[in-house]
Design an enzyme around this catalytic site. Structure first.
Site, PDB file in Angstrom:
ATOM      1  N   ARG A  79      36.512  43.089  38.998  1.00  0.00           N
ATOM      2  CA  ARG A  79      37.576  42.744  38.052  1.00  0.00           C
ATOM      3  C   ARG A  79      38.471  41.636  38.606  1.00  0.00           C
ATOM      4  O   ARG A  79      38.903  40.759  37.905  1.00  0.00           O
ATOM      5  CB  ARG A  79      38.405  44.003  37.778  1.00  0.00           C
ATOM      6  CG  ARG A  79      39.410  43.857  36.653  1.00  0.00           C
ATOM      7  CD  ARG A  79      40.438  44.982  36.680  1.00  0.00           C
ATOM      8  NE  ARG A  79      39.880  46.284  36.951  1.00  0.00           N
ATOM      9  CZ  ARG A  79      39.767  47.251  36.058  1.00  0.00           C
ATOM     10  NH1 ARG A  79      40.170  47.037  34.826  1.00  0.00           N
ATOM     11  NH2 ARG A  79      39.281  48.421  36.406  1.00  0.00           N
ATOM     12  N   TYR A  80      38.800  41.725  39.886  1.00  0.00           N
ATOM     13  CA  TYR A  80      39.680  40.738  40.521  1.00  0.00           C
ATOM     14  C   TYR A  80      38.822  39.880  41.451  1.00  0.00           C
ATOM     15  O   TYR A  80      37.882  40.388  42.078  1.00  0.00           O
ATOM     16  CB  TYR A  80      40.759  41.440  41.348  1.00  0.00           C
ATOM     17  CG  TYR A  80      41.519  42.504  40.586  1.00  0.00           C
ATOM     18  CD1 TYR A  80      42.540  42.154  39.702  1.00  0.00           C
ATOM     19  CD2 TYR A  80      41.212  43.851  40.743  1.00  0.00           C
ATOM     20  CE1 TYR A  80      43.226  43.137  38.988  1.00  0.00           C
ATOM     21  CE2 TYR A  80      41.891  44.830  40.035  1.00  0.00           C
ATOM     22  CZ  TYR A  80      42.890  44.471  39.164  1.00  0.00           C
ATOM     23  OH  TYR A  80      43.560  45.431  38.454  1.00  0.00           O
ATOM     24  N   ARG A  83      38.284  41.182  45.285  1.00  0.00           N
ATOM     25  CA  ARG A  83      37.870  42.545  45.670  1.00  0.00           C
ATOM     26  C   ARG A  83      36.906  43.141  44.655  1.00  0.00           C
ATOM     27  O   ARG A  83      36.921  42.736  43.483  1.00  0.00           O
ATOM     28  CB  ARG A  83      39.088  43.439  45.898  1.00  0.00           C
ATOM     29  CG  ARG A  83      39.899  43.837  44.730  1.00  0.00           C
ATOM     30  CD  ARG A  83      41.359  44.033  45.131  1.00  0.00           C
ATOM     31  NE  ARG A  83      42.104  42.859  44.717  1.00  0.00           N
ATOM     32  CZ  ARG A  83      43.193  42.895  43.956  1.00  0.00           C
ATOM     33  NH1 ARG A  83      43.708  44.038  43.596  1.00  0.00           N
ATOM     34  NH2 ARG A  83      43.782  41.786  43.573  1.00  0.00           N
ATOM     35  N   CYS A  92      31.287  64.432  42.713  1.00  0.00           N
ATOM     36  CA  CYS A  92      32.621  64.872  43.163  1.00  0.00           C
ATOM     37  C   CYS A  92      32.494  66.343  43.541  1.00  0.00           C
ATOM     38  O   CYS A  92      31.691  67.060  42.941  1.00  0.00           O
ATOM     39  CB  CYS A  92      33.639  64.760  42.038  1.00  0.00           C
ATOM     40  SG  CYS A  92      33.969  63.073  41.597  1.00  0.00           S
ATOM     41  N   CYS A  96      38.199  66.809  38.113  1.00  0.00           N
ATOM     42  CA  CYS A  96      39.574  66.770  37.606  1.00  0.00           C
ATOM     43  C   CYS A  96      39.483  66.507  36.101  1.00  0.00           C
ATOM     44  O   CYS A  96      38.844  65.534  35.691  1.00  0.00           O
ATOM     45  CB  CYS A  96      40.352  65.635  38.267  1.00  0.00           C
ATOM     46  SG  CYS A  96      40.113  65.580  40.051  1.00  0.00           S
ATOM     47  N   CYS A  99      39.983  63.006  34.485  1.00  0.00           N
ATOM     48  CA  CYS A  99      39.305  61.900  35.184  1.00  0.00           C
ATOM     49  C   CYS A  99      38.965  60.729  34.242  1.00  0.00           C
ATOM     50  O   CYS A  99      38.441  60.924  33.151  1.00  0.00           O
ATOM     51  CB  CYS A  99      38.022  62.440  35.805  1.00  0.00           C
ATOM     52  SG  CYS A  99      37.071  61.155  36.620  1.00  0.00           S
ATOM     53  N   ARG A 101      36.661  58.647  34.722  1.00  0.00           N
ATOM     54  CA  ARG A 101      35.204  58.408  34.672  1.00  0.00           C
ATOM     55  C   ARG A 101      34.431  59.651  34.259  1.00  0.00           C
ATOM     56  O   ARG A 101      33.276  59.815  34.636  1.00  0.00           O
ATOM     57  CB  ARG A 101      34.707  57.889  36.026  1.00  0.00           C
ATOM     58  CG  ARG A 101      35.376  56.611  36.411  1.00  0.00           C
ATOM     59  CD  ARG A 101      34.706  55.846  37.530  1.00  0.00           C
ATOM     60  NE  ARG A 101      35.552  54.732  37.849  1.00  0.00           N
ATOM     61  CZ  ARG A 101      36.299  54.645  38.953  1.00  0.00           C
ATOM     62  NH1 ARG A 101      36.246  55.598  39.862  1.00  0.00           N
ATOM     63  NH2 ARG A 101      37.089  53.611  39.148  1.00  0.00           N
ATOM     64  N   ASP A 260      45.038  57.034  32.498  1.00  0.00           N
ATOM     65  CA  ASP A 260      44.307  56.085  31.662  1.00  0.00           C
ATOM     66  C   ASP A 260      44.021  56.704  30.298  1.00  0.00           C
ATOM     67  O   ASP A 260      44.108  57.916  30.118  1.00  0.00           O
ATOM     68  CB  ASP A 260      42.985  55.704  32.347  1.00  0.00           C
ATOM     69  CG  ASP A 260      43.255  55.022  33.689  1.00  0.00           C
ATOM     70  OD1 ASP A 260      44.254  54.292  33.778  1.00  0.00           O
ATOM     71  OD2 ASP A 260      42.460  55.238  34.634  1.00  0.00           O
ATOM     72  N   ASP A 297      47.107  51.050  34.334  1.00  0.00           N
ATOM     73  CA  ASP A 297      45.855  50.295  34.328  1.00  0.00           C
ATOM     74  C   ASP A 297      45.564  49.989  32.860  1.00  0.00           C
ATOM     75  O   ASP A 297      45.350  50.907  32.066  1.00  0.00           O
ATOM     76  CB  ASP A 297      44.729  51.147  34.950  1.00  0.00           C
ATOM     77  CG  ASP A 297      43.777  50.303  35.760  1.00  0.00           C
ATOM     78  OD1 ASP A 297      43.674  49.098  35.470  1.00  0.00           O
ATOM     79  OD2 ASP A 297      43.138  50.847  36.682  1.00  0.00           O
ATOM     80  N   LYS A 304      45.540  46.298  36.580  1.00  0.00           N
ATOM     81  CA  LYS A 304      46.718  47.125  36.864  1.00  0.00           C
ATOM     82  C   LYS A 304      47.979  46.278  36.817  1.00  0.00           C
ATOM     83  O   LYS A 304      47.991  45.164  37.343  1.00  0.00           O
ATOM     84  CB  LYS A 304      46.609  47.710  38.265  1.00  0.00           C
ATOM     85  CG  LYS A 304      45.666  48.878  38.373  1.00  0.00           C
ATOM     86  CD  LYS A 304      45.905  49.604  39.703  1.00  0.00           C
ATOM     87  CE  LYS A 304      44.913  50.736  39.869  1.00  0.00           C
ATOM     88  NZ  LYS A 304      43.530  50.269  40.018  1.00  0.00           N
TER      89      LYS A 304
HETATM   90  S1  SF4 Z   1      39.537  61.956  39.495  1.00  0.00           S
HETATM   91 FE1  SF4 Z   1      37.387  61.900  38.808  1.00  0.00          FE
HETATM   92  S2  SF4 Z   1      36.331  60.713  40.361  1.00  0.00           S
HETATM   93 FE2  SF4 Z   1      38.281  61.348  41.258  1.00  0.00          FE
HETATM   94  S3  SF4 Z   1      37.808  63.283  42.311  1.00  0.00           S
HETATM   95 FE3  SF4 Z   1      38.544  63.817  40.290  1.00  0.00          FE
HETATM   96  S4  SF4 Z   1      36.691  64.009  39.060  1.00  0.00           S
HETATM   97 FE4  SF4 Z   1      36.120  62.876  40.894  1.00  0.00          FE
END
Ligand code: SF4
Length: 350
Positions: A79-80, A83, A92, A96, A99, A101, A260, A297, A304
């Site tokens: 994106r940048y 980096r 994972c 979470c 999340c 993603r 997000d 973001d 960001k």
């Molecule tokens: S936020 Fe998403 S990518 Fe990060 S640890 Fe939790 S589930 Fe995994």
């Protein structure tokens, strides 16, 4: 009181819609996290236990940061200019529920193969403007230490890469999974910064503190990322106590992130104004060392940006008037004709 995974499953399956939620977004909790849940709906429960609102249409996006469009090769987001974000694994230890993603959970977690790794490394090698590689995922520390070491060494062989950053939640969700071999791999790849994801002081258990201390003792600089989450940490007291505790553990609070616009996560998102108000409150109470940047973001790959509370109350030809820590006003003299420039900057800021 704490819970086992079996007890959590029994509790949530009482809801008839839960089957559909789990089909799209499975449950994954480590025994360590289950033990930290003290009651239904507490800050740990809310972060890790599925909720039927996750399958409601709420105007969010499947890929809120437009990462797929910004991926020149599989797993690499560019994106940048200076980096790249390298999603070295989709695995994972715990999921979470907010999340960004979680689209990857729905398609089934995939481990990248050697061809993916070579393509990503080749891309980085072929782009001399890339100075920093950020390993993320998934969670890069769920890789076997030998695989992690191999990736880190391969990056280190690229002369234009100066800095490696690793983003992880593993020390918090499964501290016992951080082995001596993991720490040594990270140590060998210096200069390397390790950013942990932590959202609530309740996550800083004795085991977590022990592992963070071991990482800091190995000379690896630690930072933190915290997502501002409704009914988890959306108040200044909780965040103040989290940031103070992190600093004592030699973890420098780096980002406080507005969640997000991931679909099915609107129940986690506080209004933007709340984050700014909290930052203002904290600014008056915490040392600069303990203050993260409050970031949003932007959707669609906009990148960001930092949201900074303003302490400027007024500007005239001679002075700028600031709000003081105690709510009073203090004026600062301006150079000749500086006020116009300042007013322009201030308006731009607004
Ligand atoms: S936020 Fe998403 S990518 Fe990060 S640890 Fe939790 S589930 Fe995994």
């Amino acid at each position: 009181m704490s819970y086992t995974l079996g007890e959590i499953k029994k509790l949530i399956m009482a809801d008839p819609d839960m089957g559909e939620v789990l089909k799209q977004y499975p449950l994954r909790i480590t025994p360590h996290i289950a033990r930290q849940i003290k009651r239904v709906g507490d800050p740990i429960w809310r972060q890790f236990v599925p909720d039927v609102r996750e399958i409601k249409r709420d105007g969010g996006f499947r890929d809120p940061l437009g990462e797929e469009e910004l991926s020149p090769v599989s797993g690499l987001v560019h994106r940048y200019p200076d980096r790249v974000l390298w999603l070295v694994t989709e695995r994972c230890a715990a999921f979470c529920r907010f999340c960004t993603r979680k689209r990857l959970w729905a398609t089934g977690i995939r481990n990248h193969n050697r061809e993916d790794f070579n393509l990503a490394l080749g891309y980085i090698e072929g782009n001399p403007k890339i100075r920093e590689v950020i390993l993320s995922g998934g969670d890069p520390l769920t890789l076997k230490p030998g695989v992690l070491l191999e990736i880190l060494r391969a990056i280190r062989r690229i002369p234009h890469v100066e800095i490696i950053r690793v983003h992880t939640r593993l020390p918090v969700v499964s501290p016992k999974s951080i082995t001596q071999a993991t720490v040594l791999a990270l140590k060998e790849a210096q200069p390397l910064y390790l950013n942990i994801h932590v959202n609530h002081p309740q996550e800083l258990t004795t085991e977590v503190r022990r592992v963070l201390t071991a990482i800091a003792d190995a000379g690896i600089p630690l930072g933190s990322q915290t997502v501002l989450l409704r009914k988890v940490n959306d108040n200044p007291e909780t965040l103040e106590s989290l940031f103070r505790a992190l600093l004592t553990l030699r973890v420098r609070p780096y980002y406080l992130l507005q969640p997000d616009l991931m679909e099915g996560t609107s129940h986690f998102r506080p209004p933007l104004s709340l984050g700014i108000k909290i930052m203002k409150h904290l600014r008056h109470r915490l040392s600069g060392m303990a203050m993260p940047h409050f970031m949003v973001d932007l959707p669609g790959g906009g990148g960001k940006i930092e949201l900074v509370p303003s302490f400027i109350r007024d500007i005239d030809d001679d002075f700028v008037y600031f709000e003081t820590r105690t709510g009073g006003l203090a004026r600062y003299p301006l150079e000749h004709s500086e006020s116009r420039e300042l007013l322009t900057l201030f308006r731009e800021h607004l």
